[in-house]
Design an enzyme around this catalytic site. Structure first.
Site, mmCIF file in Angstrom:
data_model
loop_
_atom_site.group_PDB
_atom_site.id
_atom_site.type_symbol
_atom_site.label_atom_id
_atom_site.label_comp_id
_atom_site.label_asym_id
_atom_site.label_seq_id
_atom_site.Cartn_x
_atom_site.Cartn_y
_atom_site.Cartn_z
ATOM 1 N N CYS A 110 31.980 46.890 36.697
ATOM 2 C CA CYS A 110 32.116 48.309 36.843
ATOM 3 C C CYS A 110 31.211 49.026 35.816
ATOM 4 C CB CYS A 110 33.894 48.572 36.410
ATOM 5 S SG CYS A 110 34.840 47.843 37.372
ATOM 6 N N HIS A 245 33.872 55.903 33.731
ATOM 7 C CA HIS A 245 34.137 55.071 34.841
ATOM 8 C C HIS A 245 35.780 55.256 35.011
ATOM 9 C CE1 HIS A 245 35.427 51.580 36.986
ATOM 10 N NE2 HIS A 245 35.895 50.900 36.040
ATOM 11 N N ASN A 275 39.946 52.877 41.860
ATOM 12 C CA ASN A 275 38.820 52.339 41.075
ATOM 13 C C ASN A 275 37.981 51.824 41.917
ATOM 14 O OD1 ASN A 275 36.947 50.686 39.476
ATOM 15 N ND2 ASN A 275 38.802 49.922 37.990
HETATM 16 N N1 COA Z 1 54.364 48.607 41.487
HETATM 17 C C1 COA Z 1 55.388 48.698 40.829
HETATM 18 N N2 COA Z 1 55.721 47.820 39.800
HETATM 19 C C2 COA Z 1 54.592 46.959 39.423
HETATM 20 C C3 COA Z 1 53.487 47.032 39.959
HETATM 21 C C4 COA Z 1 53.352 47.920 41.121
HETATM 22 N N3 COA Z 1 52.214 47.988 41.808
HETATM 23 N N4 COA Z 1 52.379 46.086 39.210
HETATM 24 C C5 COA Z 1 53.238 45.545 38.498
HETATM 25 N N5 COA Z 1 54.369 45.907 38.440
HETATM 26 C C6 COA Z 1 55.804 45.800 37.570
HETATM 27 C C7 COA Z 1 55.584 44.537 36.996
HETATM 28 O O1 COA Z 1 56.043 43.546 37.590
HETATM 29 C C8 COA Z 1 56.141 44.536 35.528
HETATM 30 O O2 COA Z 1 57.768 44.455 35.924
HETATM 31 P P1 COA Z 1 58.731 43.823 34.815
HETATM 32 O O3 COA Z 1 58.834 44.639 33.697
HETATM 33 O O4 COA Z 1 60.114 43.913 35.725
HETATM 34 O O5 COA Z 1 58.425 42.611 34.572
HETATM 35 C C9 COA Z 1 56.171 45.986 35.118
HETATM 36 O O6 COA Z 1 55.667 46.589 36.290
HETATM 37 C C10 COA Z 1 55.148 46.191 34.088
HETATM 38 O O7 COA Z 1 54.219 45.445 34.320
HETATM 39 P P2 COA Z 1 52.737 45.520 33.467
HETATM 40 O O8 COA Z 1 51.878 44.475 34.111
HETATM 41 O O9 COA Z 1 53.029 45.287 31.971
HETATM 42 O O10 COA Z 1 52.206 46.971 33.387
HETATM 43 P P3 COA Z 1 51.204 47.751 32.674
HETATM 44 O O11 COA Z 1 51.892 48.798 31.690
HETATM 45 O O12 COA Z 1 50.317 46.751 31.764
HETATM 46 O O13 COA Z 1 50.283 48.375 34.037
HETATM 47 C C11 COA Z 1 48.300 48.063 34.856
HETATM 48 C C12 COA Z 1 49.759 47.259 34.718
HETATM 49 C C13 COA Z 1 47.415 46.917 35.607
HETATM 50 C C14 COA Z 1 48.325 49.343 35.524
HETATM 51 C C15 COA Z 1 47.669 48.084 33.529
HETATM 52 O O14 COA Z 1 47.856 46.974 32.809
HETATM 53 C C16 COA Z 1 46.226 48.654 33.767
HETATM 54 O O15 COA Z 1 45.749 49.447 34.210
HETATM 55 N N6 COA Z 1 45.402 47.752 32.965
HETATM 56 C C17 COA Z 1 43.807 48.166 32.930
HETATM 57 C C18 COA Z 1 43.471 47.822 34.599
HETATM 58 C C19 COA Z 1 42.053 48.115 34.656
HETATM 59 O O16 COA Z 1 41.455 49.053 34.090
HETATM 60 N N7 COA Z 1 41.092 47.321 35.565
HETATM 61 C C20 COA Z 1 39.877 47.680 35.930
HETATM 62 C C21 COA Z 1 38.931 47.420 34.848
HETATM 63 S S1 COA Z 1 37.181 47.822 35.435
#
Ligand code: COA
Length: 319
Positions: A110, A245, A275
């Site tokens: 990215c 980004h 993204n």
């Molecule tokens: N829809 C609904 N619920 C979802 C979900 C979705 N698409 N994906 C995960 N969940 C749920 C999980 O299962 C979890 O449920 P639980 O509490 O019952 O266990 C809950 O949501 C929280 O999950 P978690 O993984 O802790 O969420 P988060 O707040 O960390 O958000 C991301 C997840 C991926 C959005 C976040 O971590 C993120 O943006 N990370 C960076 C990703 C990124 O930038 N990647 C590209 C880099 S270039």
């Protein structure tokens, strides 16, 4: 001598997939995606490769800069979702443009567009080029696991490009890599070697540890931006706009707050495209350019991070 950005372009495929469409595929909902990521819809390629999308973005950047394809001395392309490892996307696009210049791919996931600009700056410094075409293009939909709600709701497809011409607009940059696997990986497909003793690799999809990636992203944006400003004796107030980004709206908001920088200086379009990995920075750049947001002399700061783990920040004075 380095370069000025003399033209920009972008392309996204026509098919729009909304969060409500994704509700039919995985257990997710619009509210969760908007709150946690900030994506409302993304464009998904049904039949165009990343090279074909990159070509269309390139044609748009060439037109925008009044450049004929044959004026280009080098083509640099970034993508993690090319349909072939060989030929590279750069070679495929060179062929589509019908030109004979040098062409190569650079992989920095990215953050790659900033690595393309740095590479181009080196070529300009060696006086080996008058114009360089840089392209970030991704068909992320082909490397996503569409059963994994933790990743398939985040990414989208598209391409962005810029034409760089000799000038003194590229001022400085910082790059940081913490190499290794396990946080954000896209394994290659496994071949059929009879000598493998076991299946050594994960499936060829995006595998992401969301929370670790989130922490890395916020930390790296803030430290890269501070380092770049400090080594150029600049402050936040000197910067007209940030070209960030588009990984997650929350990451951008966190970084703006931590840097004590007005959120309005950070351009955001993740709601419309998701993204798009290596394409996200040049797509932002093109939208801002075509809206006439940059004025001559403006200091523009680019910041990006992603797989590697790699991050970068670059400083440009608009022509
Ligand atoms: N829809 C609904 N619920 C979802 C979900 C979705 N698409 N994906 C995960 N969940 C749920 C999980 O299962 C979890 O449920 P639980 O509490 O019952 O266990 C809950 O949501 C929280 O999950 P978690 O993984 O802790 O969420 P988060 O707040 O960390 O958000 C991301 C997840 C991926 C959005 C976040 O971590 C993120 O943006 N990370 C960076 C990703 C990124 O930038 N990647 C590209 C880099 S270039």
């Amino acid at each position: 001598m380095s370069f000025h950005i003399i033209g920009t372009g972008m392309y996204v495929p026509p098919k729009v997939v909304t969060n409500h469409d994704l509700e039919q595929l995985v257990d997710t909902n619009d509210e969760w995606i908007m709150q946690r990521v900030g994506v409302k819809q993304r464009h998904i390629s049904e039949n165009e490769t990343s090279a074909e999308m990159g070509y269309k973005a390139a044609v748009s950047a060439l037109e925008n800069s009044n450049t004929k394809p044959e004026e280009i001395d080098m083509i640099l392309v970034a993508s993690v979702s090319g349909d072939t490892l060989c030929p590279s996307n750069a070679c495929i696009i060179q062929g589509m443009l019908g030109v004979s210049c040098n062409a190569m791919d650079i992989n920095a996931a990215c953050s790659a567009f900033l690595y393309l600009m740095e590479t181009a700056a080196g070529v300009f410094a060696r006086k080996k080029a008058k114009k360089i075409l840089v392209i970030g293009t991704e068909r992320m939909s082909r490397i996503l696991d569409w059963n994994d709600r933790g990743t398939c709701v985040i990414f989208g497809d598209g391409a962005g490009a810029a034409v760089l011409g000799i000038g003194d607009g590229y001022l400085d940059s910082v790059f940081h890599v913490t190499g290794g696997m396990g946080i954000l990986d896209v394994p290659q497909p496994v071949g059929n070697s009879p000598f493998y003793t076991k299946e050594q690799y994960l499936t060829p999809f995006v595998h992401m540890k969301g929370q670790e990636t989130f922490k890395f992203a916020v930390t790296s944006i803030c430290s890269d931006v501070k380092e770049l400003l400090a080594q150029n004796n600049l402050t936040i107030e000197d910067i007209a706009y940030v070209v960030p980004h588009q990984a997650n709206k929350r990451i951008i908001d966190f970084a703006a707050t931590k840097l004590k920088m007005p959120k309005e200086k950070f351009y955001v379009n993740i709601d419309r495209y998701g993204n798009t990995s290596a394409a996200s920075v040049p797509i932002v750049l093109d939208e801002m350019n075509r809206k006439g947001m940059f004025k001559s002399g403006d200091l523009i700061l680019f910041t990006a991070f992603g797989g590697g783990l790699a991050s970068a920040a670059s400083l440009i004075r608009w022509k």
